[in-house]
Design a protein around this motif. Structure first.
Motif, PDB file in Angstrom:
ATOM      1  N   VAL A 297      67.291  51.575  25.962  1.00 53.57           N
ATOM      2  CA  VAL A 297      67.424  51.810  27.400  1.00 53.57           C
ATOM      3  C   VAL A 297      68.219  50.690  28.056  1.00 53.57           C
ATOM      4  N   ARG A 298      67.952  49.457  27.654  1.00 56.49           N
ATOM      5  CA  ARG A 298      68.689  48.320  28.224  1.00 56.49           C
ATOM      6  C   ARG A 298      70.170  48.393  27.871  1.00 56.49           C
ATOM      7  N   MET A 299      70.459  48.845  26.645  1.00 57.77           N
ATOM      8  CA  MET A 299      71.851  48.941  26.231  1.00 57.77           C
ATOM      9  C   MET A 299      72.600  50.038  26.980  1.00 57.77           C
ATOM     10  N   LEU A 300      71.880  51.027  27.484  1.00 55.18           N
ATOM     11  CA  LEU A 300      72.513  52.124  28.215  1.00 55.18           C
ATOM     12  C   LEU A 300      72.742  51.794  29.681  1.00 55.18           C
ATOM     13  N   ARG A 301      72.246  50.658  30.134  1.00 56.84           N
ATOM     14  CA  ARG A 301      72.494  50.268  31.520  1.00 56.84           C
ATOM     15  C   ARG A 301      73.983  50.036  31.737  1.00 56.84           C
ATOM     16  N   PRO A 302      74.491  50.337  32.913  1.00 51.72           N
ATOM     17  CA  PRO A 302      75.913  50.091  33.196  1.00 51.72           C
ATOM     18  C   PRO A 302      76.257  48.614  33.059  1.00 51.72           C
ATOM     19  N   ALA A 303      77.486  48.343  32.680  1.00 55.52           N
ATOM     20  CA  ALA A 303      77.922  46.956  32.479  1.00 55.52           C
ATOM     21  C   ALA A 303      77.763  46.114  33.731  1.00 55.52           C
ATOM     22  N   ARG A 304      77.888  46.715  34.910  1.00 51.92           N
ATOM     23  CA  ARG A 304      77.772  45.924  36.133  1.00 51.92           C
ATOM     24  C   ARG A 304      76.368  45.383  36.353  1.00 51.92           C
ATOM     25  N   ASP A 305      75.368  45.953  35.643  1.00 53.25           N
ATOM     26  CA  ASP A 305      74.008  45.461  35.779  1.00 53.25           C
ATOM     27  C   ASP A 305      73.726  44.272  34.877  1.00 53.25           C
ATOM     28  N   LEU A 306      74.644  43.958  33.966  1.00 55.16           N
ATOM     29  CA  LEU A 306      74.417  42.861  33.048  1.00 55.16           C
ATOM     30  C   LEU A 306      74.719  41.532  33.722  1.00 55.16           C
ATOM     31  N   PRO A 307      74.027  40.457  33.329  1.00 54.78           N
ATOM     32  CA  PRO A 307      74.281  39.162  33.938  1.00 54.78           C
ATOM     33  C   PRO A 307      75.673  38.654  33.625  1.00 54.78           C
ATOM     34  N   ALA A 308      76.267  37.978  34.567  1.00 52.95           N
ATOM     35  CA  ALA A 308      77.612  37.441  34.370  1.00 52.95           C
ATOM     36  C   ALA A 308      77.537  35.959  34.045  1.00 52.95           C
TER      37      ALA A 308
ATOM     38  N   VAL B 174      71.289  42.298  19.279  1.00 51.12           N
ATOM     39  CA  VAL B 174      72.485  42.735  20.001  1.00 51.12           C
ATOM     40  C   VAL B 174      72.188  42.977  21.482  1.00 51.12           C
ATOM     41  N   PRO B 175      71.147  43.750  21.832  1.00 54.21           N
ATOM     42  CA  PRO B 175      70.845  43.911  23.259  1.00 54.21           C
ATOM     43  C   PRO B 175      70.529  42.591  23.949  1.00 54.21           C
ATOM     44  N   ALA B 176      69.822  41.684  23.260  1.00 55.12           N
ATOM     45  CA  ALA B 176      69.485  40.403  23.872  1.00 55.12           C
ATOM     46  C   ALA B 176      70.733  39.574  24.141  1.00 55.12           C
ATOM     47  N   LEU B 177      71.654  39.545  23.193  1.00 60.21           N
ATOM     48  CA  LEU B 177      72.885  38.776  23.378  1.00 60.21           C
ATOM     49  C   LEU B 177      73.745  39.358  24.489  1.00 60.21           C
ATOM     50  N   VAL B 178      73.739  40.684  24.607  1.00 59.53           N
ATOM     51  CA  VAL B 178      74.538  41.332  25.655  1.00 59.53           C
ATOM     52  C   VAL B 178      73.897  41.155  27.026  1.00 59.53           C
TER      53      VAL B 178
END
Length: 249
Positions: free
Chosen positions: A113-124, A157-161
């Protein structure tokens, strides 16, 4: 279909997943060894770790040559999880197997589910510049790896992303370093159990997995990061659904 053919096919799929997605090897190898090749769960877990160590190291070499491995952050990430993995591994032996299977499925689904989140929701932020967050995430991953008995790439992988804002290619390459370290640490505590492993099955399985990992690495260079991320998430969801169904029946 003979055991040799099944081992070669399953090994190729496991290697392809590790090379292209940076994880999923143990998640795919354990069910294949149990349901296709007749291993007991205990023997399958040990055999899967042997397969994943060899395949991960082969895939790591290819990704390192391509510059996809963040060595400093990856080493910190892996080292932080060694002690939690040992403690959680001791606890796992006292828990009912159906509970562990259900927990495994829940964690895999949450990661998907976390991996399916849009890229804009990921920390920068700059890659590899968060040692404290890397250590914290690595410790959590190590605990889950020890509890669930897998290499941990499907969580790394999800944690690193999501935690460290790695690009997908860097997350894949670095996760292979984490997988190798976690799997070797787990094998160190299972030395006595390797005597019961059927090497006539594991050897061709591992060989096919290594070849598959090279093909997976080439595939990763031809497919966009977001597509790989979605593919990885779908694989995780499918595995989670299968394992949860198995735990409840």
């Amino acid at each position: 279909m003979s055991e040799l053919v099944l081992a070669l096919i399953a090994g190729g799929v496991v290697g392809l997943a590790l090379g292209a997605l940076g994880g999923g090897g143990s998640v795919l190898a354990v069910p294949a060894l149990i349901y296709l090749l007749g291993f007991t769960p205990a023997a399958a877990t040990t055999a899967a770790l042997l397969i994943v160590v060899a395949t991960s190291l082969a895939a790591l070499y290819g990704h390192a040559r391509a510059g996809n491995v963040r060595w400093r952050t990856g080493a910190l990430f892996a080292a932080a999880g060694l002690l939690p993995a040992a403690v959680a591994g001791a606890l796992a032996g006292r828990l009912p197997q159906p509970l562990l299977t259900a927990a495994f499925a829940a964690v895999a689904a949450a990661a998907a589910v976390r991996m399916l989140r849009p890229a804009r929701d990921l920390p920068a932020g700059p890659q590899g510049a968060r040692p404290t967050r890397a250590a914290g995430a690595g410790a959590g991953l190590g605990a889950l790896t020890g509890l669930l008995g897998v290499g941990g790439g499907f969580l790394a992988v999800p944690a690193l992303v999501t935690v460290l804002a790695f690009e997908m290619q860097a997350a894949i390459g670095t996760s292979l370093l984490v997988i190798s370290a976690n799997s070797l640490a787990s094998l160190a505590t299972r030395g006595a159990t390797t005597a019961g492993v059927d090497w006539t099955v594991i050897a061709p399985f591992t060989g096919a997995a290594i070849l598959g990992a090279w093909d997976g690495k080439r595939l990763a260079t031809r497919i966009s990061g977001p597509l790989l991320q979605r593919t990885f998430a779908v694989v995780l969801l499918a595995v989670a659904a299968f394992m949860l169904t198995d735990a409840l029946t």
